[in-house]
Write a protein that holds these residues in place. Sequence first.
Motif, PDB file in Angstrom:
ATOM      1  N   ARG A  33       1.900   2.582 111.241  1.00 56.65           N
ATOM      2  CA  ARG A  33       1.192   2.865 109.991  1.00 56.65           C
ATOM      3  C   ARG A  33      -0.160   2.159 109.967  1.00 56.65           C
ATOM      4  NH1 ARG A  33       5.008   1.350 105.361  1.00 56.65           N
ATOM      5  NH2 ARG A  33       3.436   2.378 104.092  1.00 56.65           N
ATOM      6  N   LEU A  34      -0.309   1.171 110.867  1.00 52.83           N
ATOM      7  CA  LEU A  34      -1.549   0.418 110.989  1.00 52.83           C
ATOM      8  C   LEU A  34      -1.898   0.334 112.471  1.00 52.83           C
ATOM      9  CD1 LEU A  34      -3.670  -1.247 109.405  1.00 52.83           C
ATOM     10  CD2 LEU A  34      -2.214  -3.240 109.773  1.00 52.83           C
ATOM     11  N   ALA A  35      -3.025   0.914 112.831  1.00 58.32           N
ATOM     12  CA  ALA A  35      -3.446   0.935 114.238  1.00 58.32           C
ATOM     13  C   ALA A  35      -3.882  -0.459 114.678  1.00 58.32           C
ATOM     14  CB  ALA A  35      -4.588   1.921 114.417  1.00 58.32           C
ATOM     15  N   SER A  36      -3.599  -0.777 115.937  1.00 56.58           N
ATOM     16  CA  SER A  36      -4.020  -2.064 116.481  1.00 56.58           C
ATOM     17  C   SER A  36      -4.188  -1.948 117.985  1.00 56.58           C
ATOM     18  CB  SER A  36      -2.989  -3.148 116.161  1.00 56.58           C
ATOM     19  OG  SER A  36      -1.825  -2.958 116.932  1.00 56.58           O
ATOM     20  N   LEU A  37      -4.743  -3.000 118.569  1.00 50.53           N
ATOM     21  CA  LEU A  37      -4.889  -3.066 120.013  1.00 50.53           C
ATOM     22  C   LEU A  37      -4.729  -4.504 120.442  1.00 50.53           C
ATOM     23  CD1 LEU A  37      -8.277  -3.842 120.953  1.00 50.53           C
ATOM     24  CD2 LEU A  37      -8.313  -2.151 119.142  1.00 50.53           C
ATOM     25  N   LYS A  38      -4.519  -4.681 121.736  1.00 52.50           N
ATOM     26  CA  LYS A  38      -4.392  -6.034 122.278  1.00 52.50           C
ATOM     27  C   LYS A  38      -5.628  -6.338 123.112  1.00 52.50           C
ATOM     28  CE  LYS A  38       0.315  -7.519 122.405  1.00 52.50           C
ATOM     29  NZ  LYS A  38       1.357  -8.105 123.240  1.00 52.50           N
ATOM     30  N   VAL A  39      -6.194  -7.502 122.884  1.00 52.32           N
ATOM     31  CA  VAL A  39      -7.327  -7.992 123.652  1.00 52.32           C
ATOM     32  C   VAL A  39      -6.856  -9.277 124.327  1.00 52.32           C
ATOM     33  CG1 VAL A  39      -9.701  -8.799 123.571  1.00 52.32           C
ATOM     34  CG2 VAL A  39      -8.956  -7.007 121.992  1.00 52.32           C
ATOM     35  N   ASP A  40      -6.627  -9.206 125.630  1.00 53.78           N
ATOM     36  CA  ASP A  40      -6.109 -10.352 126.386  1.00 53.78           C
ATOM     37  C   ASP A  40      -4.886 -10.975 125.722  1.00 53.78           C
ATOM     38  OD1 ASP A  40      -7.996 -10.121 128.407  1.00 53.78           O
ATOM     39  OD2 ASP A  40      -9.421 -11.457 127.401  1.00 53.78           O
ATOM     40  N   GLY A  41      -3.972 -10.129 125.275  1.00 49.51           N
ATOM     41  CA  GLY A  41      -2.737 -10.612 124.674  1.00 49.51           C
ATOM     42  C   GLY A  41      -2.817 -10.935 123.196  1.00 49.51           C
ATOM     43  N   CYS A  42      -4.004 -10.855 122.628  1.00 50.34           N
ATOM     44  CA  CYS A  42      -4.183 -11.136 121.202  1.00 50.34           C
ATOM     45  C   CYS A  42      -4.257  -9.829 120.427  1.00 50.34           C
ATOM     46  CB  CYS A  42      -5.468 -11.930 120.964  1.00 50.34           C
ATOM     47  SG  CYS A  42      -5.486 -13.529 121.767  1.00 50.34           S
ATOM     48  N   ARG A  43      -3.453  -9.710 119.373  1.00 47.02           N
ATOM     49  CA  ARG A  43      -3.417  -8.502 118.567  1.00 47.02           C
ATOM     50  C   ARG A  43      -4.652  -8.454 117.669  1.00 47.02           C
ATOM     51  NH1 ARG A  43      -0.868  -4.043 119.500  1.00 47.02           N
ATOM     52  NH2 ARG A  43       0.918  -5.269 120.161  1.00 47.02           N
ATOM     53  N   ARG A  44      -5.343  -7.317 117.683  1.00 51.02           N
ATOM     54  CA  ARG A  44      -6.513  -7.111 116.835  1.00 51.02           C
ATOM     55  C   ARG A  44      -6.382  -5.767 116.123  1.00 51.02           C
ATOM     56  NH1 ARG A  44      -6.610 -11.672 117.431  1.00 51.02           N
ATOM     57  NH2 ARG A  44      -8.157 -12.974 118.438  1.00 51.02           N
ATOM     58  N   ILE A  45      -6.832  -5.735 114.885  1.00 52.74           N
ATOM     59  CA  ILE A  45      -6.737  -4.545 114.061  1.00 52.74           C
ATOM     60  C   ILE A  45      -8.147  -4.130 113.661  1.00 52.74           C
ATOM     61  CG2 ILE A  45      -5.812  -3.562 111.924  1.00 52.74           C
ATOM     62  CD1 ILE A  45      -4.245  -6.715 113.236  1.00 52.74           C
ATOM     63  N   PRO A  46      -8.535  -2.902 113.989  1.00 59.99           N
ATOM     64  CA  PRO A  46      -9.869  -2.447 113.585  1.00 59.99           C
ATOM     65  C   PRO A  46     -10.003  -2.431 112.058  1.00 59.99           C
ATOM     66  CG  PRO A  46      -8.944  -0.988 115.246  1.00 59.99           C
ATOM     67  CD  PRO A  46      -7.839  -1.908 114.800  1.00 59.99           C
ATOM     68  N   ASP A  47     -11.157  -2.848 111.579  1.00 58.84           N
ATOM     69  CA  ASP A  47     -11.438  -2.844 110.147  1.00 58.84           C
ATOM     70  C   ASP A  47     -11.229  -1.446 109.568  1.00 58.84           C
ATOM     71  OD1 ASP A  47     -12.551  -4.070 107.689  1.00 58.84           O
ATOM     72  OD2 ASP A  47     -14.211  -2.686 108.071  1.00 58.84           O
ATOM     73  N   ALA A  48     -11.633  -0.422 110.308  1.00 55.00           N
ATOM     74  CA  ALA A  48     -11.477   0.960 109.848  1.00 55.00           C
ATOM     75  C   ALA A  48     -10.005   1.320 109.664  1.00 55.00           C
ATOM     76  CB  ALA A  48     -12.141   1.924 110.827  1.00 55.00           C
ATOM     77  N   ALA A  49      -9.117   0.763 110.503  1.00 59.04           N
ATOM     78  CA  ALA A  49      -7.685   1.038 110.378  1.00 59.04           C
ATOM     79  C   ALA A  49      -7.132   0.465 109.078  1.00 59.04           C
ATOM     80  CB  ALA A  49      -6.934   0.465 111.576  1.00 59.04           C
ATOM     81  N   VAL A  50      -7.620  -0.700 108.693  1.00 55.04           N
ATOM     82  CA  VAL A  50      -7.182  -1.306 107.427  1.00 55.04           C
ATOM     83  C   VAL A  50      -7.671  -0.458 106.260  1.00 55.04           C
ATOM     84  CG1 VAL A  50      -7.300  -3.354 105.942  1.00 55.04           C
ATOM     85  CG2 VAL A  50      -7.112  -3.619 108.431  1.00 55.04           C
ATOM     86  N   ARG A  51      -8.920  -0.030 106.317  1.00 56.71           N
ATOM     87  CA  ARG A  51      -9.459   0.828 105.249  1.00 56.71           C
ATOM     88  C   ARG A  51      -8.688   2.144 105.166  1.00 56.71           C
ATOM     89  NH1 ARG A  51     -14.415  -0.642 107.517  1.00 56.71           N
ATOM     90  NH2 ARG A  51     -14.712   1.500 108.195  1.00 56.71           N
ATOM     91  N   ASP A  52      -8.365   2.755 106.315  1.00 57.51           N
ATOM     92  CA  ASP A  52      -7.593   3.998 106.338  1.00 57.51           C
ATOM     93  C   ASP A  52      -6.213   3.793 105.751  1.00 57.51           C
ATOM     94  OD1 ASP A  52      -9.714   5.321 107.518  1.00 57.51           O
ATOM     95  OD2 ASP A  52      -8.853   5.264 109.544  1.00 57.51           O
ATOM     96  N   PHE A  53      -5.573   2.672 106.102  1.00 59.86           N
ATOM     97  CA  PHE A  53      -4.249   2.370 105.570  1.00 59.86           C
ATOM     98  C   PHE A  53      -4.296   2.276 104.045  1.00 59.86           C
ATOM     99  CE2 PHE A  53      -1.245  -0.787 103.980  1.00 59.86           C
ATOM    100  CZ  PHE A  53      -0.047  -0.173 104.325  1.00 59.86           C
ATOM    101  N   ILE A  54      -5.277   1.565 103.523  1.00 54.17           N
ATOM    102  CA  ILE A  54      -5.410   1.413 102.057  1.00 54.17           C
ATOM    103  C   ILE A  54      -5.665   2.775 101.417  1.00 54.17           C
ATOM    104  CG2 ILE A  54      -6.846   0.444 100.213  1.00 54.17           C
ATOM    105  CD1 ILE A  54      -7.257  -2.019 102.121  1.00 54.17           C
ATOM    106  N   ARG A  55      -6.535   3.563 102.011  1.00 54.25           N
ATOM    107  CA  ARG A  55      -6.852   4.894 101.474  1.00 54.25           C
ATOM    108  C   ARG A  55      -5.586   5.769 101.459  1.00 54.25           C
ATOM    109  NH1 ARG A  55     -11.606   5.338 103.237  1.00 54.25           N
ATOM    110  NH2 ARG A  55     -11.049   5.660 105.399  1.00 54.25           N
ATOM    111  N   ASN A  56      -4.788   5.721 102.542  1.00 53.08           N
ATOM    112  CA  ASN A  56      -3.546   6.497 102.603  1.00 53.08           C
ATOM    113  C   ASN A  56      -2.555   6.038 101.549  1.00 53.08           C
ATOM    114  OD1 ASN A  56      -4.470   8.073 104.724  1.00 53.08           O
ATOM    115  ND2 ASN A  56      -3.531   6.801 106.286  1.00 53.08           N
TER     116      ASN A  56
END
Length: 62
Positions: A33-56
Amino acid sequence: MNTATSELLTVPEVMERLKVGRSKVYDLIRTRRLASLKVDGCRRIPDAAVRDFIRNQMGEAA
């Protein structure tokens, strides 16, 4: 803060924005329900994904 850095959020930053706990953020990621990616083992969430989640969520509540 530069634009590239502000586009990727940490889990604690997302917790603050959504006013939820750590396990809820990871649950949203796990259930895709919330898009994310891993950068060298660290979880990161795009700001746009948070905005999309709130909008949904707002759309579902209406």
